[in-house]
Scaffold this motif. Structure first.
Motif, PDB file in Angstrom:
ATOM      1  N   MET A 105      32.822  45.703  51.265  1.00 61.78           N
ATOM      2  CA  MET A 105      34.113  45.430  51.878  1.00 61.78           C
ATOM      3  C   MET A 105      34.249  43.922  52.054  1.00 61.78           C
ATOM      4  SD  MET A 105      35.618  46.714  55.560  1.00 61.78           S
ATOM      5  CE  MET A 105      34.509  45.728  56.526  1.00 61.78           C
ATOM      6  N   TYR A 106      35.442  43.450  51.781  1.00 52.79           N
ATOM      7  CA  TYR A 106      35.766  42.036  51.938  1.00 52.79           C
ATOM      8  C   TYR A 106      37.033  41.932  52.770  1.00 52.79           C
ATOM      9  CZ  TYR A 106      32.647  42.105  48.008  1.00 52.79           C
ATOM     10  OH  TYR A 106      31.575  42.357  47.204  1.00 52.79           O
ATOM     11  N   ALA A 107      37.038  41.045  53.740  1.00 49.54           N
ATOM     12  CA  ALA A 107      38.205  40.827  54.594  1.00 49.54           C
ATOM     13  C   ALA A 107      38.865  39.513  54.190  1.00 49.54           C
ATOM     14  CB  ALA A 107      37.783  40.786  56.057  1.00 49.54           C
ATOM     15  N   MET A 108      40.194  39.468  54.329  1.00 45.66           N
ATOM     16  CA  MET A 108      40.937  38.289  53.890  1.00 45.66           C
ATOM     17  C   MET A 108      42.210  38.167  54.729  1.00 45.66           C
ATOM     18  SD  MET A 108      42.349  37.732  50.008  1.00 45.66           S
ATOM     19  CE  MET A 108      44.005  38.394  50.114  1.00 45.66           C
ATOM     20  N   TRP A 144      39.396  44.749  51.491  1.00 45.60           N
ATOM     21  CA  TRP A 144      39.260  45.104  50.079  1.00 45.60           C
ATOM     22  C   TRP A 144      38.027  45.953  49.860  1.00 45.60           C
ATOM     23  CZ3 TRP A 144      43.144  44.077  46.854  1.00 45.60           C
ATOM     24  CH2 TRP A 144      44.054  43.085  47.218  1.00 45.60           C
ATOM     25  N   ASN A 145      38.157  46.975  49.036  1.00 41.22           N
ATOM     26  CA  ASN A 145      37.014  47.778  48.607  1.00 41.22           C
ATOM     27  C   ASN A 145      36.253  47.088  47.490  1.00 41.22           C
ATOM     28  OD1 ASN A 145      36.926  50.097  50.221  1.00 41.22           O
ATOM     29  ND2 ASN A 145      38.653  50.979  49.134  1.00 41.22           N
ATOM     30  N   THR A 146      36.974  46.311  46.675  1.00 42.73           N
ATOM     31  CA  THR A 146      36.329  45.690  45.515  1.00 42.73           C
ATOM     32  C   THR A 146      36.757  44.235  45.362  1.00 42.73           C
ATOM     33  OG1 THR A 146      38.082  46.238  43.931  1.00 42.73           O
ATOM     34  CG2 THR A 146      36.363  47.909  44.295  1.00 42.73           C
ATOM     35  N   GLY A 160      39.661  44.051  42.850  1.00 39.42           N
ATOM     36  CA  GLY A 160      40.983  44.222  43.437  1.00 39.42           C
ATOM     37  C   GLY A 160      41.477  42.945  44.105  1.00 39.42           C
ATOM     38  N   MET A 161      40.600  42.299  44.890  1.00 41.14           N
ATOM     39  CA  MET A 161      40.969  41.057  45.559  1.00 41.14           C
ATOM     40  C   MET A 161      41.333  39.986  44.533  1.00 41.14           C
ATOM     41  SD  MET A 161      38.920  39.011  48.564  1.00 41.14           S
ATOM     42  CE  MET A 161      37.601  38.361  47.568  1.00 41.14           C
ATOM     43  N   ASN A 162      40.533  39.869  43.479  1.00 43.51           N
ATOM     44  CA  ASN A 162      40.815  38.884  42.437  1.00 43.51           C
ATOM     45  C   ASN A 162      42.122  39.186  41.718  1.00 43.51           C
ATOM     46  OD1 ASN A 162      38.568  37.320  42.953  1.00 43.51           O
ATOM     47  ND2 ASN A 162      37.293  38.375  41.452  1.00 43.51           N
ATOM     48  N   ALA A 163      42.369  40.454  41.412  1.00 41.16           N
ATOM     49  CA  ALA A 163      43.612  40.828  40.736  1.00 41.16           C
ATOM     50  C   ALA A 163      44.819  40.452  41.587  1.00 41.16           C
ATOM     51  CB  ALA A 163      43.619  42.325  40.423  1.00 41.16           C
ATOM     52  N   ASP A 199      51.219  49.672  47.955  1.00 42.11           N
ATOM     53  CA  ASP A 199      50.828  50.985  48.465  1.00 42.11           C
ATOM     54  C   ASP A 199      49.885  51.742  47.536  1.00 42.11           C
ATOM     55  OD1 ASP A 199      52.285  50.517  50.749  1.00 42.11           O
ATOM     56  OD2 ASP A 199      53.903  51.912  50.270  1.00 42.11           O
ATOM     57  N   ASP A 200      49.774  51.294  46.289  1.00 44.03           N
ATOM     58  CA  ASP A 200      48.830  51.936  45.360  1.00 44.03           C
ATOM     59  C   ASP A 200      48.011  50.898  44.586  1.00 44.03           C
ATOM     60  OD1 ASP A 200      50.800  50.948  43.716  1.00 44.03           O
ATOM     61  OD2 ASP A 200      51.216  52.823  42.683  1.00 44.03           O
ATOM     62  N   PHE A 201      47.782  49.741  45.194  1.00 46.90           N
ATOM     63  CA  PHE A 201      47.075  48.649  44.527  1.00 46.90           C
ATOM     64  C   PHE A 201      45.585  48.966  44.413  1.00 46.90           C
ATOM     65  CE2 PHE A 201      45.420  44.415  43.776  1.00 46.90           C
ATOM     66  CZ  PHE A 201      46.415  43.820  43.011  1.00 46.90           C
ATOM     67  N   PRO A 202      45.025  48.969  43.200  1.00 45.65           N
ATOM     68  CA  PRO A 202      43.605  49.301  43.009  1.00 45.65           C
ATOM     69  C   PRO A 202      42.668  48.318  43.732  1.00 45.65           C
ATOM     70  CG  PRO A 202      44.778  49.318  40.912  1.00 45.65           C
ATOM     71  CD  PRO A 202      45.712  48.719  41.931  1.00 45.65           C
ATOM     72  N   GLY A 203      41.688  48.875  44.413  1.00 45.68           N
ATOM     73  CA  GLY A 203      40.688  48.058  45.097  1.00 45.68           C
ATOM     74  C   GLY A 203      41.054  47.677  46.515  1.00 45.68           C
ATOM     75  N   LEU A 204      42.303  47.950  46.928  1.00 46.89           N
ATOM     76  CA  LEU A 204      42.759  47.575  48.269  1.00 46.89           C
ATOM     77  C   LEU A 204      42.509  48.721  49.244  1.00 46.89           C
ATOM     78  CD1 LEU A 204      44.262  45.645  50.209  1.00 46.89           C
ATOM     79  CD2 LEU A 204      46.411  46.694  49.413  1.00 46.89           C
TER      80      LEU A 204
END
Length: 193
Positions: free
Chosen positions: A1-4, A62-64, A67-70, A31-36
């Protein structure tokens, strides 16, 4: 998990209905963003609930990293840059996440508590104690969910909490949450990471 989180502080006379309309018209796009895991659209208005500023300050779990990078290198964050300039993005490594007593309800507010660990302190016991406190905090009746994360560069520990009502402690930095995008909320690991 990553917080931002990024905080966009706006002029004192800024019409915050512009931000509320932005959230209402664009919030669903994640609402459907991968990795969020979740994005809490934080808004505070000068003079309301004791806020000294007008501010738009979304908080993400973030789960991934993908996802955060995208998001950061894609159209999502570019919309912020186009409209407000490029803000500083604070980020932390996840330590723990807990569902709260009101997890099934819709959150209305969010708070962020920041603490710098003393230079002499061993971070391991400090994190263990902070996680124990996080579990107790999650048991409060109006807590939706709460996360603990750390920036090991500055040894800054943060606790982010979503609430279904006004939080009992008004000393923490707080925002209204007009929308919550939570495409992978159920996939966020609970407990100590």
């Amino acid at each position: 998990m990553y917080a931002m989180q990024y905080q966009i502080t706006l002029p004192a006379d800024y019409d915050m209905d512009i931000i509320r309309q932005r959230v209402a018209s664009r919030g669903h796009l994640l609402d459907d963003f991968p990795g969020l895991g979740l994005k809490a659209y934080g808004v505070r208005e000068r003079g309301v609930d004791g806020s000294p500023v007008n501010q738009y300050a979304p908080f993400y779990l973030w789960n991934t990293l993908a996802g955060m990078n995208a998001f950061l290198w894609g159209a999502g964050f570019q919309g912020i840059v186009n409209d407000f300039g490029r803000p500083v993005v604070r980020h932390w490594t996840g330590v723990a996440f807990e569902h709260g007593a009101a997890y099934g309800s819709l959150p209305r507010t969010a708070t962020l508590r920041t603490e710098t660990l003393p230079a002499w302190a061993d971070p391991a016991p400090a994190l263990a104690a902070a996680h124990e406190e996080l579990r107790d905090h999650a048991a409060l009746s109006t807590v939706h969910s709460t996360a603990l994360a750390i920036d090991p560069r500055h040894w800054e520990l943060v606790r982010f909490t979503l609430w279904t009502a006004a939080p009992p402690d008004s000393t923490e930095e707080g925002w209204q949450v007009p929308h919550l995008s939570a495409p992978e909320l159920a996939a966020l690991p609970t407990g100590r990471l």
